[in-house]
Motif scaffolding. Structure first.
Motif, PDB file in Angstrom:
ATOM      1  N   SER A 141       0.834  -1.199   0.000  1.00 18.63           N
ATOM      2  CA  SER A 141       0.000   0.000   0.000  1.00 18.63           C
ATOM      3  C   SER A 141       0.870   1.250   0.000  1.00 18.63           C
ATOM      4  N   ALA A 142       2.034   1.162   0.652  1.00 21.29           N
ATOM      5  CA  ALA A 142       2.897   2.346   0.717  1.00 21.29           C
ATOM      6  C   ALA A 142       3.436   2.679  -0.663  1.00 21.29           C
ATOM      7  N   ALA A 143       3.879   1.645  -1.395  1.00 19.15           N
ATOM      8  CA  ALA A 143       4.409   1.907  -2.732  1.00 19.15           C
ATOM      9  C   ALA A 143       3.309   2.421  -3.652  1.00 19.15           C
ATOM     10  N   THR A 144       2.072   2.019  -3.386  1.00 17.51           N
ATOM     11  CA  THR A 144       0.960   2.427  -4.245  1.00 17.51           C
ATOM     12  C   THR A 144       0.447   3.817  -3.887  1.00 17.51           C
ATOM     13  N   LEU A 145       0.801   4.279  -2.680  1.00 20.16           N
ATOM     14  CA  LEU A 145       0.209   5.527  -2.179  1.00 20.16           C
ATOM     15  C   LEU A 145       0.218   6.706  -3.168  1.00 20.16           C
ATOM     16  N   PRO A 146       1.354   6.996  -3.817  1.00 19.58           N
ATOM     17  CA  PRO A 146       1.332   8.146  -4.730  1.00 19.58           C
ATOM     18  C   PRO A 146       0.258   7.995  -5.808  1.00 19.58           C
ATOM     19  N   LEU A 147       0.131   6.786  -6.332  1.00 14.22           N
ATOM     20  CA  LEU A 147      -0.862   6.553  -7.378  1.00 14.22           C
ATOM     21  C   LEU A 147      -2.284   6.601  -6.808  1.00 14.22           C
ATOM     22  N   THR A 148      -2.450   6.090  -5.595  1.00 17.49           N
ATOM     23  CA  THR A 148      -3.769   6.160  -4.960  1.00 17.49           C
ATOM     24  C   THR A 148      -4.178   7.622  -4.809  1.00 17.49           C
ATOM     25  N   MET A 149      -3.236   8.446  -4.339  1.00 12.91           N
ATOM     26  CA  MET A 149      -3.560   9.854  -4.111  1.00 12.91           C
ATOM     27  C   MET A 149      -3.911  10.542  -5.418  1.00 12.91           C
ATOM     28  N   LYS A 150      -3.099  10.257  -6.431  1.00 16.98           N
ATOM     29  CA  LYS A 150      -3.341  10.900  -7.725  1.00 16.98           C
ATOM     30  C   LYS A 150      -4.717  10.474  -8.269  1.00 16.98           C
ATOM     31  N   SER A 151      -5.003   9.191  -8.192  1.00 20.78           N
ATOM     32  CA  SER A 151      -6.274   8.714  -8.741  1.00 20.78           C
ATOM     33  C   SER A 151      -7.458   9.312  -7.982  1.00 20.78           C
ATOM     34  N   VAL A 152      -7.350   9.370  -6.652  1.00 22.93           N
ATOM     35  CA  VAL A 152      -8.480   9.892  -5.877  1.00 22.93           C
ATOM     36  C   VAL A 152      -8.681  11.386  -6.168  1.00 22.93           C
ATOM     37  N   GLU A 153      -7.580  12.102  -6.336  1.00 31.95           N
ATOM     38  CA  GLU A 153      -7.729  13.538  -6.631  1.00 31.95           C
ATOM     39  C   GLU A 153      -8.230  13.779  -8.051  1.00 31.95           C
ATOM     40  N   LYS A 154      -7.554  13.137  -9.005  1.00 27.84           N
ATOM     41  CA  LYS A 154      -7.865  13.412 -10.419  1.00 27.84           C
ATOM     42  C   LYS A 154      -9.147  12.718 -10.879  1.00 27.84           C
ATOM     43  N   ASN A 155      -9.285  11.441 -10.565  1.00 27.94           N
ATOM     44  CA  ASN A 155     -10.400  10.680 -11.140  1.00 27.94           C
ATOM     45  C   ASN A 155     -11.665  10.692 -10.289  1.00 27.94           C
ATOM     46  N   VAL A 156     -11.479  10.884  -8.965  1.00 31.24           N
ATOM     47  CA  VAL A 156     -12.668  10.910  -8.099  1.00 31.24           C
ATOM     48  C   VAL A 156     -13.043  12.352  -7.793  1.00 31.24           C
ATOM     49  N   GLY A 157     -12.071  13.249  -7.893  1.00 31.95           N
ATOM     50  CA  GLY A 157     -12.345  14.663  -7.675  1.00 31.95           C
ATOM     51  C   GLY A 157     -12.394  15.064  -6.211  1.00 31.95           C
ATOM     52  N   VAL A 158     -11.643  14.361  -5.366  1.00 31.03           N
ATOM     53  CA  VAL A 158     -11.605  14.721  -3.945  1.00 31.03           C
ATOM     54  C   VAL A 158     -10.522  15.785  -3.728  1.00 31.03           C
ATOM     55  N   SER A 159     -10.787  16.718  -2.805  1.00 28.99           N
ATOM     56  CA  SER A 159      -9.833  17.806  -2.589  1.00 28.99           C
ATOM     57  C   SER A 159      -8.510  17.288  -2.016  1.00 28.99           C
ATOM     58  N   ASN A 160      -7.469  18.066  -2.253  1.00 28.32           N
ATOM     59  CA  ASN A 160      -6.158  17.668  -1.731  1.00 28.32           C
ATOM     60  C   ASN A 160      -6.158  17.640  -0.203  1.00 28.32           C
ATOM     61  N   LYS A 161      -6.938  18.537   0.387  1.00 26.37           N
ATOM     62  CA  LYS A 161      -6.982  18.577   1.863  1.00 26.37           C
ATOM     63  C   LYS A 161      -7.396  17.201   2.402  1.00 26.37           C
ATOM     64  N   ILE A 162      -8.420  16.638   1.798  1.00 33.38           N
ATOM     65  CA  ILE A 162      -8.911  15.349   2.311  1.00 33.38           C
ATOM     66  C   ILE A 162      -8.023  14.178   1.879  1.00 33.38           C
ATOM     67  N   THR A 163      -7.596  14.161   0.622  1.00 32.30           N
ATOM     68  CA  THR A 163      -6.734  13.036   0.220  1.00 32.30           C
ATOM     69  C   THR A 163      -5.469  13.013   1.056  1.00 32.30           C
ATOM     70  N   SER A 164      -4.870  14.173   1.291  1.00 34.01           N
ATOM     71  CA  SER A 164      -3.580  14.138   1.983  1.00 34.01           C
ATOM     72  C   SER A 164      -3.753  13.807   3.456  1.00 34.01           C
ATOM     73  N   PHE A 165      -4.980  13.865   3.942  1.00 34.34           N
ATOM     74  CA  PHE A 165      -5.221  13.446   5.324  1.00 34.34           C
ATOM     75  C   PHE A 165      -5.596  11.973   5.399  1.00 34.34           C
ATOM     76  N   VAL A 166      -6.577  11.598   4.566  1.00 36.86           N
ATOM     77  CA  VAL A 166      -7.153  10.257   4.706  1.00 36.86           C
ATOM     78  C   VAL A 166      -6.236   9.169   4.141  1.00 36.86           C
ATOM     79  N   LEU A 167      -5.577   9.459   3.005  1.00 34.85           N
ATOM     80  CA  LEU A 167      -4.873   8.358   2.334  1.00 34.85           C
ATOM     81  C   LEU A 167      -3.546   7.940   2.969  1.00 34.85           C
ATOM     82  N   PRO A 168      -2.648   8.879   3.300  1.00 35.04           N
ATOM     83  CA  PRO A 168      -1.380   8.396   3.884  1.00 35.04           C
ATOM     84  C   PRO A 168      -1.609   7.651   5.196  1.00 35.04           C
ATOM     85  N   MET A 169      -2.499   8.158   6.031  1.00 33.82           N
ATOM     86  CA  MET A 169      -2.738   7.453   7.283  1.00 33.82           C
ATOM     87  C   MET A 169      -3.451   6.139   6.988  1.00 33.82           C
TER      88      MET A 169
END
Ligand code: ASP
Length: 407
Positions: free
Chosen positions: A259-287
């Motif tokens: 999951s750690a190696a995938t994290l950058p791609l998870t964040m990008k996909s959630v921001e770009k393809n799902v349209g979630v704000s950076n504030k929420i992705t950068s909080f919810v996804l790394p943790m």
């Protein structure tokens, strides 16, 4: 070209089995290889868990407004992990993949299992975190590490950053050490397999096949039914669209088992393809990548119940509850790297006092077949994180803006 580690492990398994068949008398000579490898794995659990949790929780940011977000996020993490555990518990108790292995010894019932649940929960709070750590009481260490990590987020910027950097660096060092130990897996698996086959015979493999099937079935139910349902109930959107948007991240999780190696791609996909704000992705996804591991939680409970069944240990309701709680904590404590879930199984085993060499031999066999299960549980882990981000964004009034996945 160097052979990939999981192929090396696979070959070592074959070699171990062959050795046990051809040179049964000589097995005691290679058994120590497995025992040493298991000791190395157990050696790394505590420092790895501690640094993983402290750096994960401390990194969640210091803004006060994160309080409410934090509450919701944790509620989501725990709810989905518990659902995964329930799926694992139900399946393993119904299918009983471990039943039928001739146990090499009299079935035993672990001695101090008869403590009540409130007792166990209470004991998670350490009176002295240092003696807990020294005594290998990982659950208390997890509790303390979460609390300590939170405390770090409350400090002024200077000291907070110092501690964050320190624990992040320590975590990286522990990961490097874990990586080095895992590289020895082929040697260890060889010894473990030879021992297991000579002690338990070939019925073992039928059981291991069933064990793999149960976990795969459980992960599929969670991935295809439970998570989409949670997503639909909480966002009223079509889960298929979400899965499409996350396809690339899922594929990468599958191939990297991390999951750690995938994290950058998870964040990008959630921001770009799902349209979630950076504030929420950068909080919810790394943790989420370190803390929220539904697939791992399911795996922990199913794995430990499998071992108990194989050793002929009957677990009563309270004991199963203890395993539920421990599996949840173990999934929280697991690092987001390949095979981390397997390492954590020691903690759950220890919590119910199943620490015989036979139990460890079974963990060795499970290690031999862990790679495909690890790939799948990582997909489930990453998917649950991404759904968490979408659910929380929706609850914060953000509009989910699905776009065709571009990767
Ligand atoms: N490999 C998993 C992950 O990174 C953890 C595990 O082994 O269960 O999400």
């Amino acid at each position: 070209m160097k052979l990939k580690l999981h192929w090396q492990i696979f070959i070592a398994m074959g070699a171990g089995i062959l050795f046990a068949v051809l040179f049964k008398e000589q097995v005691p000579w290679v058994s120590p290889l497995g025992a040493i490898f298991m000791r190395l794995l157990r050696m790394i659990v505590l420092p790895l868990v501690m640094t993983s949790i402290i750096s994960g929780v401390a990194g969640i940011g210091d803004s006060k407004s994160l309080g409410r977000l934090g509450g919701k996020t944790f509620a989501y993490y725990i709810m989905t992990s518990m659902l995964a555990i329930l799926v694992g518990l139900t399946l393993t108790n119904t299918i009983r993949p471990g039943a039928g292995i001739p146990s090499p010894q009299e079935a035993f019932s672990p001695a101090d299992l008869d403590t009540s649940l409130p007792d166990i929960l209470m004991r998670i709070i350490p009176i002295n975190p240092f003696s807990s750590a020294a005594g290998g009481d990982v659950l208390s260490v997890i509790f303390f590490s979460i609390a300590f990590g939170f405390a770090i987020t409350r400090l002024p910027k200077g000291p907070s950053e110092t501690l964050q950097n320190f624990f992040k660096a320590a975590f990286e060092a522990m990961m490097a050490l874990t990586g080095a130990i895992i590289k020895l897996a082929p040697i260890g698996v060889f010894g473990l397999l030879a021992t297991a086959v000579s002690n338990m015979g070939f019925d073992l493999f039928q059981a291991v096949g069933k064990y793999m099937m149960v976990i795969t079935l459980g992960l599929s139910i969670h991935f295809l039914i439970v998570l989409p349902t949670v997503f639909f109930i909480l966002t009223r959107r079509n889960p298929l669209v979400h899965y499409q948007a996350m396809a690339a991240a899922m594929a990468f999780a599958f191939s990297s088992s991390s999951s750690a190696a995938t994290l950058p791609l998870t964040m990008k996909s959630v921001e770009k393809n799902v349209g979630v704000s950076n504030k929420i992705t950068s909080f919810v996804l790394p943790m989420g990548a370190t803390v929220n591991m539904d697939g791992t939680a399911l795996y922990e409970i199913a794995g430990v119940l499998f071992i108990a069944q194989a050793l002929g240990i009957d677990l009563n309701f309270t004991q199963q509850l203890i395993i539920v709680v421990t599996a949840l904590l173990a999934s929280i404590g697991a690092a987001a790297v390949p095979s981390a879930g397997l390492v954590m199984i020691f903690i759950v085993l220890e919590a119910v006092n199943i620490t015989t060499p036979e139990a460890y031999a079974l963990v060795g066999v499970m290690l031999g077949v862990d790679r495909p299960l690890d790939m799948f549980r990582t997909v489930v882990n990453v998917t649950s994180d991404s759904i968490g981000a979408a659910v929380i964004a929706h609850s914060e009034g953000e509009e989910l803006n699905y776009r065709q996945a571009e990767g």
